[in-house]
Design a protein around this motif. Structure first.
Motif, PDB file in Angstrom:
ATOM      1  N   LEU A  57       3.424  -4.572   3.169  1.00 13.36           N
ATOM      2  CA  LEU A  57       4.319  -3.426   3.308  1.00 13.36           C
ATOM      3  C   LEU A  57       3.527  -2.157   3.046  1.00 13.36           C
ATOM      4  N   LEU A  58       3.816  -1.113   3.816  1.00 15.69           N
ATOM      5  CA  LEU A  58       3.170   0.180   3.622  1.00 15.69           C
ATOM      6  C   LEU A  58       4.261   1.225   3.397  1.00 15.69           C
ATOM      7  N   VAL A  59       4.094   2.050   2.370  1.00 17.51           N
ATOM      8  CA  VAL A  59       5.094   3.067   2.026  1.00 17.51           C
ATOM      9  C   VAL A  59       4.432   4.440   2.050  1.00 17.51           C
ATOM     10  N   LYS A  60       5.066   5.378   2.763  1.00 18.14           N
ATOM     11  CA  LYS A  60       4.524   6.728   2.863  1.00 18.14           C
ATOM     12  C   LYS A  60       5.553   7.759   2.415  1.00 18.14           C
ATOM     13  N   ALA A 115      -6.943   0.057  11.100  1.00 21.17           N
ATOM     14  CA  ALA A 115      -6.862  -1.131  10.239  1.00 21.17           C
ATOM     15  C   ALA A 115      -6.234  -2.320  10.959  1.00 21.17           C
ATOM     16  N   GLY A 116      -5.574  -2.069  12.094  1.00 18.39           N
ATOM     17  CA  GLY A 116      -4.910  -3.146  12.815  1.00 18.39           C
ATOM     18  C   GLY A 116      -3.639  -3.631  12.138  1.00 18.39           C
ATOM     19  N   TYR A 117      -3.055  -2.769  11.313  1.00 16.12           N
ATOM     20  CA  TYR A 117      -1.845  -3.150  10.580  1.00 16.12           C
ATOM     21  C   TYR A 117      -0.637  -3.156  11.510  1.00 16.12           C
ATOM     22  N   LYS A 118       0.118  -4.247  11.496  1.00 16.32           N
ATOM     23  CA  LYS A 118       1.297  -4.375  12.351  1.00 16.32           C
ATOM     24  C   LYS A 118       2.581  -4.569  11.538  1.00 16.32           C
ATOM     25  N   GLY A 119       2.482  -4.463  10.215  1.00 19.13           N
ATOM     26  CA  GLY A 119       3.625  -4.732   9.355  1.00 19.13           C
ATOM     27  C   GLY A 119       4.574  -3.547   9.257  1.00 19.13           C
ATOM     28  N   TYR A 165      -7.083  14.636   3.551  1.00 15.86           N
ATOM     29  CA  TYR A 165      -7.744  13.438   3.044  1.00 15.86           C
ATOM     30  C   TYR A 165      -8.453  12.686   4.169  1.00 15.86           C
ATOM     31  N   GLU A 166      -9.617  12.120   3.845  1.00 16.83           N
ATOM     32  CA  GLU A 166     -10.353  11.274   4.782  1.00 16.83           C
ATOM     33  C   GLU A 166     -10.346   9.846   4.249  1.00 16.83           C
ATOM     34  N   PRO A 167      -9.656   8.930   4.936  1.00 16.31           N
ATOM     35  CA  PRO A 167      -9.568   7.539   4.458  1.00 16.31           C
ATOM     36  C   PRO A 167     -10.939   6.870   4.370  1.00 16.31           C
ATOM     37  N   THR A 168     -11.060   5.913   3.466  1.00 11.42           N
ATOM     38  CA  THR A 168     -12.303   5.183   3.214  1.00 11.42           C
ATOM     39  C   THR A 168     -12.208   3.769   3.793  1.00 11.42           C
ATOM     40  N   PRO A 169     -13.344   3.082   3.918  1.00 17.53           N
ATOM     41  CA  PRO A 169     -13.290   1.679   4.346  1.00 17.53           C
ATOM     42  C   PRO A 169     -12.401   0.818   3.448  1.00 17.53           C
ATOM     43  N   ALA A 170     -12.397   1.114   2.150  1.00 16.35           N
ATOM     44  CA  ALA A 170     -11.537   0.366   1.236  1.00 16.35           C
ATOM     45  C   ALA A 170     -10.058   0.579   1.568  1.00 16.35           C
ATOM     46  N   ASP A 171      -9.696   1.798   1.992  1.00 14.89           N
ATOM     47  CA  ASP A 171      -8.321   2.069   2.406  1.00 14.89           C
ATOM     48  C   ASP A 171      -7.946   1.213   3.619  1.00 14.89           C
ATOM     49  N   LEU A 172      -8.839   1.150   4.585  1.00 14.40           N
ATOM     50  CA  LEU A 172      -8.600   0.347   5.789  1.00 14.40           C
ATOM     51  C   LEU A 172      -8.414  -1.121   5.431  1.00 14.40           C
ATOM     52  N   GLN A 173      -9.245  -1.613   4.519  1.00 13.61           N
ATOM     53  CA  GLN A 173      -9.156  -3.010   4.105  1.00 13.61           C
ATOM     54  C   GLN A 173      -7.835  -3.296   3.400  1.00 13.61           C
ATOM     55  N   ALA A 174      -7.417  -2.365   2.531  1.00  9.87           N
ATOM     56  CA  ALA A 174      -6.162  -2.551   1.802  1.00  9.87           C
ATOM     57  C   ALA A 174      -4.969  -2.557   2.750  1.00  9.87           C
ATOM     58  N   ILE A 175      -4.970  -1.629   3.704  1.00 10.39           N
ATOM     59  CA  ILE A 175      -3.870  -1.548   4.666  1.00 10.39           C
ATOM     60  C   ILE A 175      -3.835  -2.803   5.540  1.00 10.39           C
ATOM     61  N   VAL A 206       0.863  -1.184   0.000  1.00 12.57           N
ATOM     62  CA  VAL A 206       0.000   0.000   0.000  1.00 12.57           C
ATOM     63  C   VAL A 206       0.897   1.231   0.000  1.00 12.57           C
ATOM     64  N   ALA A 207       0.670   2.134  -0.943  1.00 12.43           N
ATOM     65  CA  ALA A 207       1.426   3.388  -1.041  1.00 12.43           C
ATOM     66  C   ALA A 207       0.448   4.535  -0.878  1.00 12.43           C
ATOM     67  N   THR A 208       0.848   5.555  -0.148  1.00 10.99           N
ATOM     68  CA  THR A 208      -0.089   6.623   0.196  1.00 10.99           C
ATOM     69  C   THR A 208      -0.363   7.577  -0.957  1.00 10.99           C
ATOM     70  N   THR A 209       0.669   8.183  -1.537  1.00  8.36           N
ATOM     71  CA  THR A 209       0.490   9.248  -2.526  1.00  8.36           C
ATOM     72  C   THR A 209       0.756   8.744  -3.939  1.00  8.36           C
ATOM     73  N   PRO A 210       0.287   9.461  -4.957  1.00  3.24           N
ATOM     74  CA  PRO A 210       0.575   9.056  -6.332  1.00  3.24           C
ATOM     75  C   PRO A 210       2.072   8.971  -6.625  1.00  3.24           C
ATOM     76  N   GLU A 211       2.849   9.915  -6.081  1.00  2.00           N
ATOM     77  CA  GLU A 211       4.296   9.913  -6.332  1.00  2.00           C
ATOM     78  C   GLU A 211       4.947   8.673  -5.734  1.00  2.00           C
TER      79      GLU A 211
END
Length: 328
Positions: A87-90, A106-110, A72-82, A39-44
């Protein structure tokens, strides 16, 4: 008789299907390796991950093109993806103020890759430097020391982008060691593209006299670009690094006076912000406003599938737009 013949055909077909199934089981096709869910946060940042990860990654991009990252206000789909990511990249530097609480929900621990690590950050924004218009050759200042006080728009200097993709490559290799050599090769190729972009930008600005390198934008998003290519920041329609700030009546009057006094040739709107205020200021100041398809990509990239939908394409668009307008 017909019924009996039909029964024989069905039985034969069933037997053949069973034989085929056994044969297929004896020689199963090689299963494709599952892609690393990122999951990556921004388009860049998402574009950087795709460029370094290649076919080995499946990227979910939270912010869509021309969506303002600041509020930005995250959506349920964002929570599900995270929740399902490996791996999450910001971007980092406080750009994604909404991210920490989203990760918690989202309960993400990665692992989380902060792509800004090692980038030399600009202190605050131009609006904190009262009485200074010229920032030609200004060097960015110290590294991370209170993210909220620094300019998060780090990607506008290609040298910073090189640091960002290096951080991403390290994060991908740690998450998927079997693909580490492929990620390293992609990093080498992409870093060369970033060097080429930087050289192109430098050559383009060399054709514009220093006295004409004056920039007025929608918001204060181009500080790293301004410092890298020795431009002069005159002001911004939104007097802040953040897009939620508003221009007061006095600030508007002062900006119009600055534009007239500095001999600014154009005001540049941004793709993720409405151009209405910029156009009103341009009318008062008697200068053109570059907007619409020519708007700069400040916080975002263009639509997927277009040249501007990539970091390299958006940056080339920005430089061409700026240079063409200021050369006129």
């Amino acid at each position: 008789m017909k019924h009996g013949r039909l029964s024989l055909i069905v039985a034969a077909a069933t037997l053949l299907a069973g034989c085929g199934a056994e044969a297929a089981t004896d020689n199963p096709p090689a299963a494709a390796a599952p892609k690393l869910a990122v999951v990556a946060t921004t388009p860049e940042v998402a574009d950087f991950v795709r460029s370094i990860g290649g076919d080995a990654v499946a990227v979910t991009q939270i912010l869509k093109p021309n969506v303002d990252p600041h509020d930005y206000e995250p959506t349920p789909a964002d929570l599900q993806a995270i929740a399902g990511a490996k791996l999450l990249v910001k971007n980092g530097v406080g750009l994604e103020e909404w991210l920490d609480r989203t990760i918690e929900s989202a309960g993400y621990k990665g692992p989380v890759v902060d792509s800004s690590q090692g980038v030399t950050l600009r202190e605050g924004g131009h609006e904190h430097e009262e009485g200074e218009e010229e920032h030609a050759g200004e060097e960015p200042k110290e590294e991370h020391a209170g993210e909220e006080e620094h300019d998060p728009h780090i990607w506008h200097d290609p040298r910073n982008a090189k640091t960002m993709v290096t951080n991403i490559q390290k994060g991908l290799a740690a998450a998927e060691p079997a693909q580490a050599s492929a990620f390293a090769a992609n990093l080498t190729t992409y870093s060369a593209e970033l060097d080429k972009l930087d050289a192109e930008n430098t050559a383009a600005w060399a054709k514009i006299p220093a006295a004409d390198r004056k920039l007025v934008t929608n918001h204060d998003a181009f500080g790293y670009y301004i410092a890298r290519y020795e431009l002069k920041f005159v002001g911004s329609v939104i007097p802040s690094l953040d897009t939620s700030a508003e221009l007061s009546g006095k600030q508007l009057t002062d900006l119009v006076a600055k534009i007239k006094g500095a001999g600014v040739k154009a005001i540049f709107a941004e793709s993720s912000l409405p151009p209405k205020t910029a156009e009103a200021i341009g009318q008062q100041a008697g200068v053109k406003v570059v907007a619409g398809e020519d708007a700069l990509f400040g916080d975002s990239l263009g639509e997927p599938g277009t040249p501007e939908g990539t970091y390299l394409g958006a940056q080339r668009h920005n430089t061409k737009t700026l240079v063409d307008a200021l050369a006129g």
